[in-house]
Scaffold this active site. Structure first.
Site, PDB file in Angstrom:
ATOM      1  N   ARG A 115      26.845  42.273-105.367  1.00 49.79           N
ATOM      2  CA  ARG A 115      27.674  43.052-105.987  1.00 49.79           C
ATOM      3  C   ARG A 115      28.472  43.530-105.239  1.00 49.79           C
ATOM      4  O   ARG A 115      29.344  44.824-105.680  1.00 49.79           O
ATOM      5  CB  ARG A 115      27.752  42.937-107.598  1.00 49.79           C
ATOM      6  CG  ARG A 115      26.528  42.264-107.940  1.00 49.79           C
ATOM      7  CD  ARG A 115      26.891  41.172-108.122  1.00 49.79           C
ATOM      8  NE  ARG A 115      27.407  40.838-109.610  1.00 49.79           N
ATOM      9  CZ  ARG A 115      27.516  40.248-111.115  1.00 49.79           C
ATOM     10  NH1 ARG A 115      26.237  41.238-110.864  1.00 49.79           N
ATOM     11  NH2 ARG A 115      27.987  40.490-111.767  1.00 49.79           N
ATOM     12  N   GLN A 149      32.693  38.491-103.576  1.00 51.70           N
ATOM     13  CA  GLN A 149      33.493  37.452-105.231  1.00 51.70           C
ATOM     14  C   GLN A 149      33.557  36.574-105.370  1.00 51.70           C
ATOM     15  O   GLN A 149      33.273  35.786-106.470  1.00 51.70           O
ATOM     16  CB  GLN A 149      34.621  38.054-105.128  1.00 51.70           C
ATOM     17  CG  GLN A 149      34.452  40.036-105.807  1.00 51.70           C
ATOM     18  CD  GLN A 149      35.470  40.994-106.198  1.00 51.70           C
ATOM     19  OE1 GLN A 149      36.416  40.011-106.010  1.00 51.70           O
ATOM     20  NE2 GLN A 149      35.600  41.910-106.414  1.00 51.70           N
ATOM     21  N   ASP A 188      30.344  34.631-105.860  1.00 56.68           N
ATOM     22  CA  ASP A 188      29.858  35.708-107.181  1.00 56.68           C
ATOM     23  C   ASP A 188      29.327  34.811-108.593  1.00 56.68           C
ATOM     24  O   ASP A 188      30.355  35.054-110.083  1.00 56.68           O
ATOM     25  CB  ASP A 188      29.950  36.329-107.476  1.00 56.68           C
ATOM     26  CG  ASP A 188      29.349  37.460-109.045  1.00 56.68           C
ATOM     27  OD1 ASP A 188      28.400  37.233-109.288  1.00 56.68           O
ATOM     28  OD2 ASP A 188      29.948  39.224-108.700  1.00 56.68           O
ATOM     29  N   SER A 205      28.952  36.211-111.977  1.00 55.26           N
ATOM     30  CA  SER A 205      30.403  37.212-112.555  1.00 55.26           C
ATOM     31  C   SER A 205      30.774  35.298-113.529  1.00 55.26           C
ATOM     32  O   SER A 205      31.457  35.590-114.278  1.00 55.26           O
ATOM     33  CB  SER A 205      31.520  37.783-111.697  1.00 55.26           C
ATOM     34  OG  SER A 205      30.709  38.492-111.151  1.00 55.26           O
ATOM     35  N   TYR A 262      24.466  48.789-110.993  1.00 61.13           N
ATOM     36  CA  TYR A 262      23.893  48.272-112.153  1.00 61.13           C
ATOM     37  C   TYR A 262      23.938  49.741-112.673  1.00 61.13           C
ATOM     38  O   TYR A 262      23.308  50.539-112.690  1.00 61.13           O
ATOM     39  CB  TYR A 262      22.403  47.538-111.714  1.00 61.13           C
ATOM     40  CG  TYR A 262      23.309  45.830-111.272  1.00 61.13           C
ATOM     41  CD1 TYR A 262      23.615  45.388-112.581  1.00 61.13           C
ATOM     42  CD2 TYR A 262      23.159  45.771-109.699  1.00 61.13           C
ATOM     43  CE1 TYR A 262      23.841  43.928-111.855  1.00 61.13           C
ATOM     44  CE2 TYR A 262      24.276  44.497-109.714  1.00 61.13           C
ATOM     45  CZ  TYR A 262      23.747  43.479-110.314  1.00 61.13           C
ATOM     46  OH  TYR A 262      24.814  42.311-110.050  1.00 61.13           O
TER      47      TYR A 262
HETATM   48  P1  NAD Z   1      24.569  43.308-115.872  1.00 62.72           P
HETATM   49  O1  NAD Z   1      25.033  42.188-116.899  1.00 62.72           O
HETATM   50  O2  NAD Z   1      23.706  43.224-115.296  1.00 62.72           O
HETATM   51  O3  NAD Z   1      24.811  43.833-117.322  1.00 62.72           O
HETATM   52  C1  NAD Z   1      25.640  44.219-118.328  1.00 62.72           C
HETATM   53  C2  NAD Z   1      26.141  45.346-119.536  1.00 62.72           C
HETATM   54  O4  NAD Z   1      24.792  46.144-120.038  1.00 62.72           O
HETATM   55  C3  NAD Z   1      26.160  46.539-118.135  1.00 62.72           C
HETATM   56  O5  NAD Z   1      27.562  47.215-117.619  1.00 62.72           O
HETATM   57  C4  NAD Z   1      24.951  47.626-117.664  1.00 62.72           C
HETATM   58  O6  NAD Z   1      25.599  49.501-117.738  1.00 62.72           O
HETATM   59  C5  NAD Z   1      24.906  47.463-119.881  1.00 62.72           C
HETATM   60  N1  NAD Z   1      24.055  48.725-119.863  1.00 62.72           N
HETATM   61  C6  NAD Z   1      22.595  48.283-119.142  1.00 62.72           C
HETATM   62  N2  NAD Z   1      21.827  48.706-120.393  1.00 62.72           N
HETATM   63  C7  NAD Z   1      22.228  49.583-121.494  1.00 62.72           C
HETATM   64  C8  NAD Z   1      22.295  50.270-122.297  1.00 62.72           C
HETATM   65  N3  NAD Z   1      20.692  50.911-122.864  1.00 62.72           N
HETATM   66  N4  NAD Z   1      23.152  50.156-123.476  1.00 62.72           N
HETATM   67  C9  NAD Z   1      24.316  50.498-123.193  1.00 62.72           C
HETATM   68  N5  NAD Z   1      24.916  49.009-122.324  1.00 62.72           N
HETATM   69  C10 NAD Z   1      23.728  49.219-121.464  1.00 62.72           C
HETATM   70  O7  NAD Z   1      26.357  43.793-115.442  1.00 62.72           O
HETATM   71  P2  NAD Z   1      26.908  42.900-114.709  1.00 62.72           P
HETATM   72  O8  NAD Z   1      28.095  42.015-116.154  1.00 62.72           O
HETATM   73  O9  NAD Z   1      26.211  42.030-113.935  1.00 62.72           O
HETATM   74  O10 NAD Z   1      27.605  43.886-113.906  1.00 62.72           O
HETATM   75  C11 NAD Z   1      27.150  44.914-113.334  1.00 62.72           C
HETATM   76  C12 NAD Z   1      27.872  45.825-112.314  1.00 62.72           C
HETATM   77  O11 NAD Z   1      28.246  44.996-111.624  1.00 62.72           O
HETATM   78  C13 NAD Z   1      29.193  46.438-112.577  1.00 62.72           C
HETATM   79  O12 NAD Z   1      29.348  47.543-112.424  1.00 62.72           O
HETATM   80  C14 NAD Z   1      30.123  45.555-112.410  1.00 62.72           C
HETATM   81  O13 NAD Z   1      31.648  46.536-112.515  1.00 62.72           O
HETATM   82  C15 NAD Z   1      29.972  44.938-110.548  1.00 62.72           C
HETATM   83  N6  NAD Z   1      30.815  43.913-110.507  1.00 62.72           N
HETATM   84  C16 NAD Z   1      30.767  44.299-109.114  1.00 62.72           C
HETATM   85  C17 NAD Z   1      30.975  43.003-108.352  1.00 62.72           C
HETATM   86  C18 NAD Z   1      31.344  42.907-107.141  1.00 62.72           C
HETATM   87  O14 NAD Z   1      32.027  43.803-106.573  1.00 62.72           O
HETATM   88  N7  NAD Z   1      31.623  41.494-106.370  1.00 62.72           N
HETATM   89  C19 NAD Z   1      30.765  41.325-109.045  1.00 62.72           C
HETATM   90  C20 NAD Z   1      30.496  42.248-110.981  1.00 62.72           C
HETATM   91  C21 NAD Z   1      30.210  42.580-111.034  1.00 62.72           C
END
Ligand code: NAD
Length: 376
Positions: free
Chosen positions: A124, A129, A132, A135, A231
């Protein structure tokens, strides 16, 4: 010339297709030959004719040799075992292969010596992006989860002032403020709800507040929930117990809970147990998007609606497939964007030193390169 296959999806619930006519046109412009299975785009609104217009060749499932000749196969979910067995050594499979603990798939990969790019493993990072898939599809899931909740709820979402009295806005609790969670927040806010969000990553607080929602503060403990590469990591049972105590208060006043909390490659945390569900009001709706990772709500089952004490618990792990036209368009763009730099004059040559490729290259000619997929 690289032969690219766009097959029908085998999961009967899957409505997306791995390449749109626009993507086929792009692949053709790179010099590849593209073969699209008859009706592959039908459920997502792309006709065979539109693929032919894009210079794709339509093939039927009766064409016995097509899988054995393919150099690169696009898919949304992993193809049938039968078809995987037909692939030649070194053929490349690209899609959401659900690799964690998927021993059957890993065995076929090894025995047929195929190469696989599993999009769940894509790093990520900023450069990734445009490729991705997690996302692009999570965004759709977050949006559709709120629409589903609104249509199942016995109340309005917005506040309404009418001659017959004032209707108070619905209260929505979003568990997990990642991509799906933030889109759920934005959609619920647009519909006029009051939204609360729980996440264990402190960075989420600012993002949630910028969307006009309220962040549920984490319990006061010595433990600081860990993070790796952006993550969340699994929290301890003690932390989870305290988090659930805080959440119980919010859930008992909520009309809707949207569950999106996940930990990469691990079972999703159970944030709503049976006792907490019992404290929600009859008529409330819980949409569990994490159901395929075990669910955030105890008792959630994939593609089932369970009514417990009047609360509707909906296991909705496949929502992107319910918006198949846009989901396929974004998905196909993600895939073409990932492989385009590695196709020159119609020939694909993956650079295994490239950070994106090495990150999601699950196997190279049958050798599994990502040991983490064996961990659960
Ligand atoms: P995900 O689907 O793995 O998880 C969803 C959310 O659940 C996360 O925000 C996580 O912190 C939360 N979570 C985990 N355990 C929990 C708990 N016990 N209680 C409450 N919440 C909990 O996450 P995602 O949507 O795939 O995104 C993961 C990370 O990647 C984020 O930091 C996001 O900003 C980042 N991201 C980066 C890029 C990039 O730069 N290319 C693109 C997309 C996402």
């Amino acid at each position: 010339m690289t032969k690219i296959l766009i097959p029908n999806e085998t999961n009967s619930r899957e409505r997306r297709v791995s390449a749109t006519p626009e993507a086929v046109k792009k692949l053709k412009s790179l010099g590849c030959n593209v073969y699209v299975e008859k009706s592959a785009g039908k459920l997502s609104g792309f006709s065979d004719l539109s693929y032919e217009d894009a210079e794709g060749e339509i093939f039927s499932s009766q064409n016995a040799n097509i899988w054995g000749d393919a150099d690169l196969v696009f898919c949304v979910q992993s193809p049938s075992e039968d078809n995987l067995h037909k692939l030649k050594k070194g053929a490349i499979l690209l899609g959401l292969l659900n690799p964690y603990g998927n021993h059957d798939l890993l065995e076929i990969i090894k025995s047929n010596q195929i190469s696989t790019l599993s999009l769940e493993l894509l790093p990520r990072i900023s450069r990734a992006q445009s490729s991705d898939v997690l996302s692009s599809q999570a965004n759709i899931a977050g949006y559709k989860a709120v629409l589903l909740a609104a249509s199942e709820l016995d109340r309005y979402f917005p506040m309404l002032m009418t001659a017959a009295g004032t209707v108070q806005p619905a209260k929505v609790v979003v568990l997990g403020g990642g991509v799906a969670g933030l889109q759920a927040v934005a959609t619920a806010k647009r519909l006029g709800a009051i939204v609360f969000v729980s996440d264990i990553r402190q960075a989420v607080k600012e993002q949630v507040e910028s969307l006009g929602a309220r962040f549920i503060e984490l319990p006061e403990t010595d433990e600081k929930p860990g993070e790796a590469g952006g993550y969340a990591k699994t929290v301890t049972p003690e932390f989870l117990a305290k988090q659930k105590t805080t959440l119980t208060k919010y859930l008992s006043e909520a009309d809707v809970a949207i569950c999106t909390a996940q930990v990469l490659g691990k079972r999703a945390p159970v944030l709503i147990d049976s006792q907490m569900l019992e404290k929600m009001r009859p008529g409330a709706v819980v949409i569990d998007l994490a159901v395929s990772q075990g669910g955030n709500c105890e008792g959630a089952k994939s593609n089932e609606t369970i009514i417990k004490n009047g609360v509707k618990l909906i296991g909705a792990g496949e929502l992107p497939s319910t918006v198949p036209h846009d989901a396929s368009t974004l998905y196909a763009k993600n895939l073409t964007s990932l492989i385009t730099p590695f196709i020159k004059n119609g020939v694909i040559n993956l650079d295994k030193e490239d950070e994106l490729i090495s990150g999601c290259l699950l196997s190279d000619e049958g050798v599994i390169l990502q040991n983490k997929v064996f961990e659960n």
